[in-house]
Design an enzyme around this catalytic site. Structure first.
Site, short mmCIF file in Angstrom:
data_model
loop_
_atom_site.label_atom_id
_atom_site.label_comp_id
_atom_site.label_asym_id
_atom_site.label_seq_id
_atom_site.Cartn_x
_atom_site.Cartn_y
_atom_site.Cartn_z
N THR A 79 -3.22 4.49 -8.74
CA THR A 79 -3.42 5.92 -8.53
C THR A 79 -3.86 6.10 -7.09
OG1 THR A 79 -4.70 7.85 -9.20
CG2 THR A 79 -5.77 5.73 -9.49
N GLU A 139 -7.49 6.60 -14.60
CA GLU A 139 -8.62 5.72 -14.89
C GLU A 139 -9.09 5.83 -16.34
OE1 GLU A 139 -8.16 7.61 -12.26
OE2 GLU A 139 -9.05 6.77 -10.44
N LYS A 144 -2.91 17.99 -5.55
CA LYS A 144 -1.98 17.64 -6.60
C LYS A 144 -0.81 18.62 -6.59
CE LYS A 144 -2.42 14.83 -10.50
NZ LYS A 144 -2.81 14.61 -11.88
N TRP A 194 -0.10 13.14 -6.73
CA TRP A 194 -1.11 13.19 -5.68
C TRP A 194 -0.53 13.22 -4.28
CZ3 TRP A 194 -5.38 14.79 -7.30
CH2 TRP A 194 -5.97 14.33 -8.47
P1 AMP Z 1 -3.95 11.35 -12.57
O1 AMP Z 1 -4.79 10.16 -12.45
O2 AMP Z 1 -2.80 11.36 -11.62
O3 AMP Z 1 -3.55 11.63 -13.97
O4 AMP Z 1 -4.83 12.59 -12.11
C1 AMP Z 1 -6.03 12.93 -12.75
C2 AMP Z 1 -6.59 14.17 -12.14
O5 AMP Z 1 -5.66 15.25 -12.26
C3 AMP Z 1 -7.87 14.67 -12.76
O6 AMP Z 1 -8.99 13.98 -12.30
C4 AMP Z 1 -7.85 16.13 -12.36
O7 AMP Z 1 -8.28 16.32 -11.02
C5 AMP Z 1 -6.37 16.47 -12.43
N1 AMP Z 1 -6.04 17.03 -13.75
C6 AMP Z 1 -5.49 16.38 -14.81
N2 AMP Z 1 -5.32 17.24 -15.84
C7 AMP Z 1 -5.78 18.43 -15.45
C8 AMP Z 1 -5.91 19.71 -16.07
N3 AMP Z 1 -5.49 19.95 -17.31
N4 AMP Z 1 -6.46 20.71 -15.34
C9 AMP Z 1 -6.88 20.50 -14.08
N5 AMP Z 1 -6.78 19.33 -13.44
C10 AMP Z 1 -6.25 18.30 -14.11
#
Ligand code: AMP
Length: 547
Positions: A186, A331, A444, A449
């Protein structure tokens, strides 16, 4: 005194074995890079996964070795999940949308021995392979008669031919359930991407939890279509949850536009789908534009980014599809919370119910969460006070791959470690969490990312730039897009286009900021760090030209 129960380790191979034995006729349907639909049963999938595991063993892959994939959602990718993991090696899924340099860095960091890829990504593989001398084999996932001749990639072979060299009588081995099974990188807040290394135990427990009625409510009556890629946190665990409950799996391959998805939904009777908000925008546009209806879809999990309330409403009110807004992260394997009403909420007025469903939701058993202030004191669950969101649980990482000497956890007074998510949230009296901000310095876009720090470092290298900052700005399609804010050196003459030119060829194209805004000075905090909060406030009414 110990219990007197059988000691059967929780291994991912047991999930597929269960599906093959008890739902042997249930189908896995995939759209292939070859263009057509492929269908087979869990029984056949399990047999090919075992044969693949045997072929990997013959090729010298052994316990803990990493085997990477750069691939869409499809049956061969599914076989790799189980074949690699089930034999005791580690399946490492790579995001093809990253810049080739980053992909090469990740492959070398993970020390991948074999890479299996969809032929779509051949140009990418050709760019990456010369920088990854430790990869011994590059397996093209395509029918042998379609394999392009004369590739420049050393050690290139065909996936089907490789698999055919395996033994069909090979049997799944048993080993410690804490053995590593899957690796996902990530993009962290600073520096290079970081790996989350899941275990068999964490993956099986996560698959159970994801299936629960107040999570995805997955069952043997479902046909599940994960639009979320298998290179993004294991498609939120669906390749494990689906076979665990005996659901039909529908894998969309490379075609994820609204029209292709809709056709697949209808043709295969998809009842449940999962993906980031951006994907659903395309689907909703297609349906609205063509006055279509869903005949089988009854619910969808939307997460990865905040789901716009208008999207939840459109799905529910126009199309009768329940949206389950979910939150998690790489994570965390990834599931943390999902928004589903409880008994006591059923008598609330529709507006209050809607407000609850817009939140990121309630935790599933297995994940505990809390919000804390900057000194680690727990904050009240009143739905108003916001703080740093911390989590713990058996499918949350303790540290990053090959960074075992660094401890990312925060410890409470009882010595329990909590993982800081980098999200800022409120929690209400009923335990519904709502993300209000992000403390980590990333953007995002379309569920993927973008590292603001990398964009800033490149901008600062421009001779006319005194200081630069990148913030995420709301965008109707991509949720967020990067805006570059620049303070010029005194007397410097430079245009936005001049500055944006420095990104060409250095980053993935879609990372390029949508706009540049010039300011007299970038606001700095006491320790000299850029005050992003102040910049976000300053640009709160700014609208991107692309929006
Ligand atoms: P990832 O590791 O790429 O899945 O990204 C995780 C991050 O995405 C989280 O820590 C949040 O900052 C963001 N994220 C994931 N789901 C949501 C959601 N439903 N609403 C807002 N942010 C989210």
């Amino acid at each position: 005194m110990l219990g007197q129960m059988m000691d059967m380790p929780l291994l991912v191979s047991s999930i597929l074995r269960h599906a093959a034995r008890h739902f042997g006729e249930t189908e896995v349907v995939s759209r292939r890079v070859e263009g057509n639909l492929h269908r087979y049963t869990y029984a056949h999938c399990e047999q090919r996964s075992r044969q693949l595991a045997s072929a990997l063993q013959k090729a010298g892959i052994t316990d803990g070795d990493r085997v990477a994939t750069i691939a869409w959602n499809g049956y061969r990718h599914l076989e790799l999940y189980y074949g690699v993991g089930g034999m005791g090696a580690v399946i490492h899924t790579i995001n093809p949308r990253l810049h080739p340099e980053q992909i090469a860095w990740i492959l070398n960091h993970a020390e991948d021995r074999i890479v299996a890829f969809d032929i779509t990504f051949l140009p990418l593989i050709e760019a990456v392979a010369p920088r990854c001398p430790n990869v011994k084999r590059w397996l093209a996932m395509i029918d042998p008669d379609r394999q392009p001749a004369g590739s420049k990639v050393p050690g290139m072979a065909n996936y089907e031919e490789f698999l055919a060299g395996g033994d069909t009588a090979w049997r799944w081995p048993s080993f410690d359930e804490n053995t590593a099974v899957a690796l996902c990188y990530t993009s962290g807040t600073t520096g290079n991407p970081k790996g989350a290394l899941y275990s068999h135990r964490s993956t099986v427990l996560h698959a159970y939890a994801a299936a629960l009625p107040d999570a995805m409510a997955a069952s043997a009556r479902d046909a599940i279509l994960p639009v979320v890629p298998m290179f993004h946190v294991n498609a939120w665990g669906i390749p494990f949850t689906g076979p665990l409950v005996g659901a039909k799996l529908v894998l969309p391959g490379p075609q994820m536009d609204g029209k292709s998805l809709y056709e697949l939904f209808e043709a295969e009777g998809v009842s449940f789908a999962a993906g980031v908000p951006t994907v659903w925008l395309g689907l909703l546009n297609h349906i609205e534009g063509n006055q279509l209806r869903f005949s089988s879809l009854n619910r969808t999990v939307i997460g990865g980014s905040a789901c716009p309330p208008a999207m939840i409403q459109a799905f529910r009110e126009k199309y009768g599809v329940d949206v389950i807004h979910a939150w998690g992260m790489t994570e965390m394997s990834p599931l943390g919370t999902l928004s589903r009403l409880q008994n006591k909420h059923l008598s609330l007025p529709p507006e209050s119910q809607r407000k609850l469903l817009e939140k990121q939701g309630h935790t599933v058993f297995g994940v505990d969460m809390k919000i804390v202030d900057d000194t680690g004191n727990e904050l009240p669950w009143d739905g108003r006070t916001y703080g740093n969101l911390l989590v713990r649980g058996p499918w949350v990482i303790t540290n990053y791959f090959k960074s075992e000497d660094e401890d990312p956890l925060q410890y409470d007074s009882e010595g329990q470690g909590w993982f800081p998510t980098g999200d800022v949230a409120t929690i209400d009296e009923d335990g519904f969490m709502h993300i209000t901000d992000r403390s980590k310095d990333v953007i995002k876009s379309g569920g993927e990312w973008i590292s603001s720090i990398e964009l800033e470092n490149l901008a600062i290298a421009h001779p006319a730039v005194a200081n630069a900052a990148v913030i995420g700005v709301a965008h109707p399609k991509w949720d967020e897009r990067p805006l570059l804010i620049v303070a010029k050196k005194p007397g410097a003459e430079v245009t936005a286009a001049d500055i944006l030119a420095i990104y060409e060829g250095r980053i993935a194209k879609w990372w390029t900021p949508d706009d540049v805004q010039f300011v007299d000075a970038i606001p700095l905090g006491a320790t000299g760090k850029i005050l992003k909060t102040k910049l976000r406030e300053q640009f709160k009414d700014y609208r991107l030209p692309t929006a």
